[in-house]
Design a protein around this motif. Structure first.
Motif, PDB file in Angstrom:
ATOM      1  N   ARG A  98       0.737  -1.110   0.042  1.00  0.00           N
ATOM      2  CA  ARG A  98      -0.033  -0.067  -0.097  1.00  0.00           C
ATOM      3  C   ARG A  98       0.852   1.444   0.145  1.00  0.00           C
ATOM      4  NH1 ARG A  98      -4.637   1.355   4.526  1.00  0.00           N
ATOM      5  NH2 ARG A  98      -4.692   3.732   4.263  1.00  0.00           N
ATOM      6  N   LEU A  99       0.401   2.350  -0.518  1.00  0.00           N
ATOM      7  CA  LEU A  99       0.859   3.613  -0.542  1.00  0.00           C
ATOM      8  C   LEU A  99      -0.010   4.674  -0.796  1.00  0.00           C
ATOM      9  CD1 LEU A  99       1.312   4.623  -3.920  1.00  0.00           C
ATOM     10  CD2 LEU A  99       3.118   3.034  -3.840  1.00  0.00           C
ATOM     11  N   HIS A 100       0.442   5.937  -0.560  1.00  0.00           N
ATOM     12  CA  HIS A 100      -0.549   7.146  -0.928  1.00  0.00           C
ATOM     13  C   HIS A 100       0.317   7.904  -1.762  1.00  0.00           C
ATOM     14  CE1 HIS A 100      -2.119   5.336   3.145  1.00  0.00           C
ATOM     15  NE2 HIS A 100      -2.976   5.851   2.433  1.00  0.00           N
ATOM     16  N   ALA A 101      -0.411   7.996  -3.021  1.00  0.00           N
ATOM     17  CA  ALA A 101       0.210   8.825  -4.169  1.00  0.00           C
ATOM     18  C   ALA A 101      -0.332  10.112  -4.252  1.00  0.00           C
ATOM     19  CB  ALA A 101      -0.269   8.079  -5.385  1.00  0.00           C
ATOM     20  N   THR A 102       0.805  11.137  -4.654  1.00  0.00           N
ATOM     21  CA  THR A 102       0.348  12.525  -5.005  1.00  0.00           C
ATOM     22  C   THR A 102      -0.238  12.298  -6.535  1.00  0.00           C
ATOM     23  OG1 THR A 102       2.675  12.713  -6.119  1.00  0.00           O
ATOM     24  CG2 THR A 102       2.095  13.178  -3.970  1.00  0.00           C
ATOM     25  N   GLU A 103      -0.814  13.245  -7.232  1.00  0.00           N
ATOM     26  CA  GLU A 103      -1.209  13.072  -8.630  1.00  0.00           C
ATOM     27  C   GLU A 103       0.156  13.070  -9.461  1.00  0.00           C
ATOM     28  OE1 GLU A 103      -4.363  13.209 -10.052  1.00  0.00           O
ATOM     29  OE2 GLU A 103      -5.019  12.883  -7.946  1.00  0.00           O
ATOM     30  N   MET A 104       1.067  13.440  -9.159  1.00  0.00           N
ATOM     31  CA  MET A 104       2.214  13.610  -9.885  1.00  0.00           C
ATOM     32  C   MET A 104       2.774  11.928 -10.118  1.00  0.00           C
ATOM     33  SD  MET A 104       5.902  15.570  -9.581  1.00  0.00           S
ATOM     34  CE  MET A 104       5.097  17.084  -9.745  1.00  0.00           C
ATOM     35  N   GLY A 105       2.635  11.319  -8.896  1.00  0.00           N
ATOM     36  CA  GLY A 105       3.124   9.910  -8.753  1.00  0.00           C
ATOM     37  C   GLY A 105       2.148   8.924  -9.375  1.00  0.00           C
ATOM     38  N   LYS A 106       0.966   9.285  -9.475  1.00  0.00           N
ATOM     39  CA  LYS A 106      -0.279   8.095  -9.793  1.00  0.00           C
ATOM     40  C   LYS A 106       0.260   7.366 -10.950  1.00  0.00           C
ATOM     41  CE  LYS A 106      -4.375   8.732  -9.358  1.00  0.00           C
ATOM     42  NZ  LYS A 106      -5.809   9.388  -9.460  1.00  0.00           N
ATOM     43  N   MET A 258      -3.311   3.494  -3.076  1.00  0.00           N
ATOM     44  CA  MET A 258      -3.191   2.674  -3.986  1.00  0.00           C
ATOM     45  C   MET A 258      -2.686   1.454  -3.226  1.00  0.00           C
ATOM     46  SD  MET A 258      -1.653   5.222  -7.013  1.00  0.00           S
ATOM     47  CE  MET A 258      -2.254   4.003  -8.254  1.00  0.00           C
ATOM     48  N   VAL A 259      -3.048   0.412  -3.969  1.00  0.00           N
ATOM     49  CA  VAL A 259      -2.559  -0.857  -3.394  1.00  0.00           C
ATOM     50  C   VAL A 259      -2.005  -1.890  -4.610  1.00  0.00           C
ATOM     51  CG1 VAL A 259      -3.301  -3.091  -2.405  1.00  0.00           C
ATOM     52  CG2 VAL A 259      -4.062  -1.074  -1.592  1.00  0.00           C
ATOM     53  N   ARG A 260      -1.101  -2.587  -4.488  1.00  0.00           N
ATOM     54  CA  ARG A 260      -0.728  -3.574  -5.414  1.00  0.00           C
ATOM     55  C   ARG A 260      -0.884  -4.794  -4.858  1.00  0.00           C
ATOM     56  NH1 ARG A 260       5.158  -5.270  -7.718  1.00  0.00           N
ATOM     57  NH2 ARG A 260       5.255  -6.424  -5.674  1.00  0.00           N
ATOM     58  N   GLY A 261      -1.645  -5.854  -5.408  1.00  0.00           N
ATOM     59  CA  GLY A 261      -2.100  -7.081  -4.560  1.00  0.00           C
ATOM     60  C   GLY A 261      -3.616  -7.009  -4.501  1.00  0.00           C
ATOM     61  N   THR A 262      -3.929  -7.512  -3.171  1.00  0.00           N
ATOM     62  CA  THR A 262      -5.505  -7.642  -2.775  1.00  0.00           C
ATOM     63  C   THR A 262      -5.772  -6.728  -1.899  1.00  0.00           C
ATOM     64  OG1 THR A 262      -5.449  -9.903  -3.100  1.00  0.00           O
ATOM     65  CG2 THR A 262      -7.288  -9.123  -1.981  1.00  0.00           C
ATOM     66  N   PRO A 263      -6.621  -5.732  -2.076  1.00  0.00           N
ATOM     67  CA  PRO A 263      -7.026  -4.615  -1.201  1.00  0.00           C
ATOM     68  C   PRO A 263      -7.607  -5.373   0.129  1.00  0.00           C
ATOM     69  CG  PRO A 263      -7.598  -3.928  -3.245  1.00  0.00           C
ATOM     70  CD  PRO A 263      -7.205  -5.472  -3.380  1.00  0.00           C
ATOM     71  N   TRP A 264      -7.453  -4.727   1.128  1.00  0.00           N
ATOM     72  CA  TRP A 264      -7.927  -5.317   2.409  1.00  0.00           C
ATOM     73  C   TRP A 264      -9.346  -4.715   2.695  1.00  0.00           C
ATOM     74  CZ3 TRP A 264      -6.911  -8.879   5.822  1.00  0.00           C
ATOM     75  CH2 TRP A 264      -7.500  -8.962   7.170  1.00  0.00           C
ATOM     76  N   THR A 265     -10.313  -6.071   2.992  1.00  0.00           N
ATOM     77  CA  THR A 265     -11.592  -5.875   3.241  1.00  0.00           C
ATOM     78  C   THR A 265     -11.944  -5.936   4.919  1.00  0.00           C
ATOM     79  OG1 THR A 265     -12.321  -6.647   1.129  1.00  0.00           O
ATOM     80  CG2 THR A 265     -13.854  -6.780   2.987  1.00  0.00           C
ATOM     81  N   VAL A 266     -12.258  -4.977   5.622  1.00  0.00           N
ATOM     82  CA  VAL A 266     -12.538  -5.041   6.811  1.00  0.00           C
ATOM     83  C   VAL A 266     -13.771  -6.009   7.250  1.00  0.00           C
ATOM     84  CG1 VAL A 266     -13.296  -3.645   8.822  1.00  0.00           C
ATOM     85  CG2 VAL A 266     -11.883  -2.516   7.307  1.00  0.00           C
ATOM     86  N   PRO A 267     -13.467  -6.794   8.174  1.00  0.00           N
ATOM     87  CA  PRO A 267     -14.508  -7.998   8.338  1.00  0.00           C
ATOM     88  C   PRO A 267     -15.820  -7.174   8.951  1.00  0.00           C
ATOM     89  CG  PRO A 267     -12.426  -8.454   9.410  1.00  0.00           C
ATOM     90  CD  PRO A 267     -12.122  -7.158   8.951  1.00  0.00           C
ATOM     91  N   ALA A 268     -17.019  -7.846   8.667  1.00  0.00           N
ATOM     92  CA  ALA A 268     -18.205  -7.261   9.200  1.00  0.00           C
ATOM     93  C   ALA A 268     -18.097  -6.853  10.743  1.00  0.00           C
ATOM     94  CB  ALA A 268     -19.574  -8.317   8.848  1.00  0.00           C
TER      95      ALA A 268
END
Length: 282
Positions: A98-106, A258-268
């Motif tokens: 996971r990372l957090h991207a600027t518009e420039m880096g997306k 942004m995520v490379r792989g499987t995004p996490w899903t919070v359990p109910a």
């Protein structure tokens, strides 16, 4: 001259700090020290001068975050940012990253296999004017987290975003003001931490079962911060941002998750991450 990519060392922190200063990022030397202590960095060096950096944090055996990706403005266009990312991604080929991207880096991150999963809203104020009352949800009490709570808080933190951050949770409990909400059965309903960061104070992570619990945690940590610089980074999909705005914490940035792989899903019914530790470490 061919640039050299090598592991970041403690003596590189001064140069990394200087690069963030040039970008007007708020990071102090101490923030860099903490980042490197919990993660592993890589730098680009050419003729003895640092041209860029990036840091990877492994959170368990399947999740990681990447942040503090910097290339000197005068070195843009040489593909150095891509090489920094590839160097780190090679270390965690099977991880969800996971990372957090600027518009420039997306654009770069999309080419490397990252997909957009959300937005983070950065809220801050130079001088906190409205200190909210602490409204406790029914049936819970607030107390300071202790060393014996680390395992429980680590499990709740992982439930919120899939990252096993044992060293980080141990650090915020031992070194910073970390509080939790607990019911009469000893069940923890959330926790949050306050620490020095950047221009003043940062509140995060904020891990809570629901919005009222997150509000109570944040409000409790704001007590005594009137007139101080306060920052919170929150998920745009959760309702904390609107409340922060009523307290005078303006939104100043909105990086893309942004995520490379499987995004996490919070359990109910599970814990949710209402506030980040940092955009880099998430």
């Amino acid at each position: 001259m061919t640039p050299i990519f090598r592991a970041m060392k403690a003596h590189d922190i001064e140069s990394c700090y200087a690069m963030t200063q040039q970008l007007n990022w708020p990071h102090r030397r101490e923030d860099w020290q903490q980042a490197l202590a919990l993660g592993e960095g890589v730098v680009i060096e050419e003729q003895g001068k640092l041209l860029g950096s990036a840091v990877l944090w492994r959170w368990g055996e399947r999740a990681a975050t990447i942040g503090l990706v910097i290339v000197n403005n005068q070195q843009q266009g040489r593909g150095l940012g891509k090489q920094l990312m590839l160097t780190l991604l090679e270390k965690v080929p099977d991880y969800n990253v996971r990372l957090h991207a600027t518009e420039m880096g997306k654009g770069l991150y999309e080419k490397l296999g990252f997909v957009t999963t959300g937005k983070i809203l950065q809220h801050q104020t130079r001088a906190l004017a409205a200190v909210p009352p602490v409204v406790m949800p029914a049936g819970v009490t607030l107390r300071r987290a202790q060393a014996q709570d680390v395992a429980t808080l680590t499990a709740l933190d992982q439930q919120a975003h899939g990252m096993l951050r044992s060293p980080l949770i141990a650090h915020i409990v031992s070194e910073h003001q970390t509080v939790l909400l607990e019911d009469t059965r000893g069940t923890v309903h959330g926790f949050a931490s306050l620490r020095r960061f950047g221009h003043g104070w940062a509140i995060g992570p904020v891990i809570a079962q629901d919005f009222p619990a997150a509000q109570a945690l944040v409000a409790s940590l704001m007590q005594g911060l009137r007139g101080e610089f306060v920052r919170i980074d929150t998920d745009a999909a959760l309702p904390l941002a609107g409340w922060l705005a009523t307290l005078g914490l303006a939104q100043v940035d909105n990086p893309t998750t942004m995520v490379r792989g499987t995004p996490w899903t919070v359990p109910a019914g599970g814990m949710q991450a209402f506030g980040l530790m940092t955009q880099a470490m998430a």
